[in-house]
Motif scaffolding. Structure first.
Motif, PDB file in Angstrom:
ATOM      1  N   HIS A   1       0.846  -1.183   0.000  1.00 16.38           N
ATOM      2  CA  HIS A   1       0.000   0.000   0.000  1.00 16.38           C
ATOM      3  C   HIS A   1       0.885   1.237   0.000  1.00 16.38           C
ATOM      4  CE1 HIS A   1      -2.371   3.235   1.947  1.00 16.38           C
ATOM      5  NE2 HIS A   1      -3.327   2.753   1.174  1.00 16.38           N
ATOM      6  N   ILE A   2       0.677   2.123  -0.972  1.00 13.70           N
ATOM      7  CA  ILE A   2       1.548   3.294  -1.108  1.00 13.70           C
ATOM      8  C   ILE A   2       0.880   4.553  -0.575  1.00 13.70           C
ATOM      9  CG2 ILE A   2       2.794   4.757  -2.748  1.00 13.70           C
ATOM     10  CD1 ILE A   2       3.095   2.315  -4.533  1.00 13.70           C
ATOM     11  N   LYS A   3      -0.324   4.854  -1.089  1.00 13.06           N
ATOM     12  CA  LYS A   3      -0.939   6.110  -0.693  1.00 13.06           C
ATOM     13  C   LYS A   3      -2.416   6.101  -1.054  1.00 13.06           C
ATOM     14  CE  LYS A   3      -0.310  11.127  -1.134  1.00 13.06           C
ATOM     15  NZ  LYS A   3       0.470  12.206  -1.798  1.00 13.06           N
ATOM     16  N   ASP A   4      -3.227   6.771  -0.251  1.00  8.57           N
ATOM     17  CA  ASP A   4      -4.632   6.984  -0.568  1.00  8.57           C
ATOM     18  C   ASP A   4      -4.771   8.316  -1.292  1.00  8.57           C
ATOM     19  OD1 ASP A   4      -5.547   4.656   0.672  1.00  8.57           O
ATOM     20  OD2 ASP A   4      -5.607   5.642   2.632  1.00  8.57           O
ATOM     21  N   LEU A   5      -5.604   8.339  -2.335  1.00  7.05           N
ATOM     22  CA  LEU A   5      -5.893   9.578  -3.048  1.00  7.05           C
ATOM     23  C   LEU A   5      -7.284  10.046  -2.636  1.00  7.05           C
ATOM     24  CD1 LEU A   5      -4.598   8.745  -6.637  1.00  7.05           C
ATOM     25  CD2 LEU A   5      -3.421   9.954  -4.813  1.00  7.05           C
TER      26      LEU A   5
ATOM     27  N   ILE B   1     -13.147  14.402 -13.320  1.00 10.04           N
ATOM     28  CA  ILE B   1     -11.925  13.689 -13.703  1.00 10.04           C
ATOM     29  C   ILE B   1     -10.726  14.431 -13.136  1.00 10.04           C
ATOM     30  CG2 ILE B   1     -10.550  12.823 -15.634  1.00 10.04           C
ATOM     31  CD1 ILE B   1     -14.023  13.864 -16.426  1.00 10.04           C
ATOM     32  N   ALA B   2      -9.729  13.687 -12.675  1.00 12.06           N
ATOM     33  CA  ALA B   2      -8.500  14.294 -12.157  1.00 12.06           C
ATOM     34  C   ALA B   2      -7.296  13.555 -12.726  1.00 12.06           C
ATOM     35  CB  ALA B   2      -8.473  14.259 -10.631  1.00 12.06           C
TER      36      ALA B   2
ATOM     37  N   PHE C   1       1.823  10.762  -7.326  1.00 10.61           N
ATOM     38  CA  PHE C   1       0.460  10.928  -6.803  1.00 10.61           C
ATOM     39  C   PHE C   1       0.150  12.373  -6.428  1.00 10.61           C
ATOM     40  CE2 PHE C   1       1.868   6.597  -5.778  1.00 10.61           C
ATOM     41  CZ  PHE C   1       0.979   5.892  -6.564  1.00 10.61           C
ATOM     42  N   THR C   2       0.800  13.301  -7.123  1.00 10.17           N
ATOM     43  CA  THR C   2       0.487  14.718  -6.963  1.00 10.17           C
ATOM     44  C   THR C   2      -0.532  15.121  -8.015  1.00 10.17           C
ATOM     45  OG1 THR C   2       2.711  15.193  -6.133  1.00 10.17           O
ATOM     46  CG2 THR C   2       1.427  17.057  -6.975  1.00 10.17           C
ATOM     47  N   LYS C   3      -1.610  15.749  -7.589  1.00  7.30           N
ATOM     48  CA  LYS C   3      -2.647  16.145  -8.539  1.00  7.30           C
ATOM     49  C   LYS C   3      -2.118  17.242  -9.464  1.00  7.30           C
ATOM     50  CE  LYS C   3      -6.956  16.560  -7.201  1.00  7.30           C
ATOM     51  NZ  LYS C   3      -8.214  17.114  -6.615  1.00  7.30           N
ATOM     52  N   LEU C   4      -2.222  17.017 -10.763  1.00  5.10           N
ATOM     53  CA  LEU C   4      -1.774  17.984 -11.756  1.00  5.10           C
ATOM     54  C   LEU C   4      -2.928  18.861 -12.235  1.00  5.10           C
ATOM     55  CD1 LEU C   4       0.497  15.637 -13.904  1.00  5.10           C
ATOM     56  CD2 LEU C   4       1.177  17.144 -12.030  1.00  5.10           C
TER      57      LEU C   4
END
Length: 218
Positions: free
Chosen positions: A17-21, A48-49, A55-58
């Motif tokens: 498990h790495i990260k929750d978005l 949409i994202a 995992f940084t939102k662009l």
């Protein structure tokens, strides 16, 4: 045709498990697509994202529609397609700027082969081929019509369908003029739910009982 059955419980030590978005618009994450450059496109219940490999939102869109996002995908030129449950196909730039909104009919599942969007789904008769450039479309009768629970694009741009009621996976080559042509069929895929393919051409089907079918077409 070869396939083997692998219980999900046999592989947890290889998963991390790495990260929750956190999705800020909409209620649920309903679709996801991993791009060839490592970005992640996420479709929530109405937006949409785009995230990078860290995992940084662009980019993200606002509330696009009251309908749910059924699938998201990316064309070779970077154009992003989002398909909604009301049959709307949204075409966006790589930075998620809206380019075009096209009604296609109330179909639920979709996959892209070149410029041809294959659309089908549970309780829907036939397979609809929709040209995203010209908006031309045609519906074809196929085996298991009305029972297609999931659809995905193979690396060779063929389309794989999961016929859950008849416990089959079928691979089709898509021709706009001739329609879908069957390449192979795999039997015995019981209680399947969702389907996807990897870059090596293996086909995976998640199924009831914590099982995953892995199909190797050779």
């Amino acid at each position: 045709m070869e396939y083997f059955l692998a219980p999900i419980v046999a592989v947890p030590k290889s998963l991390q498990h790495i990260k929750d978005l956190n999705v800020t618009i909409g209620t649920f994450c309903r679709a996801v697509h991993h791009t060839k450059n490592g970005d992640l496109i996420v479709g929530s219940s109405c937006s949409i994202a785009l995230y990078d490999g860290n995992f940084t939102k662009l980019y993200s869109t606002g509330r696009e529609t009251s309908s749910n996002v059924c699938s998201v995908m990316q064309q070779k030129d970077g154009t992003i397609l989002a398909f909604f449950s009301n049959g709307t196909l949204l075409t966006l730039s790589p930075s998620l700027e809206k380019r075009k909104e096209t009604p296609t009919g109330g179909y639920k599942k979709s996959a892209l082969s070149g410029n041809i969007l294959t659309i089908c789904g549970p309780n829907i008769t036939g397979m609809k081929l929709f040209n995203i450039q010209t908006n031309n479309h045609r519906t074809y009768s196929i085996p298991g019509s009305g029972q297609i629970h999931s659809v995905c694009t193979h690396p060779d741009e063929d389309i794989c369908l999961l016929d859950a009621k008849n416990s089959k996976v079928r691979k089709y080559r898509i021709y706009e003029e001739m329609g879908p042509q069957l390449v192979w069929e795999c039997n015995g895929v019981e209680q399947g739910y969702a389907i996807c393919c990897d870059e090596q051409g293996l086909t995976y089907v998640s199924a009831a009982g914590k099982k995953v079918y892995v199909i190797n077409s050779g």
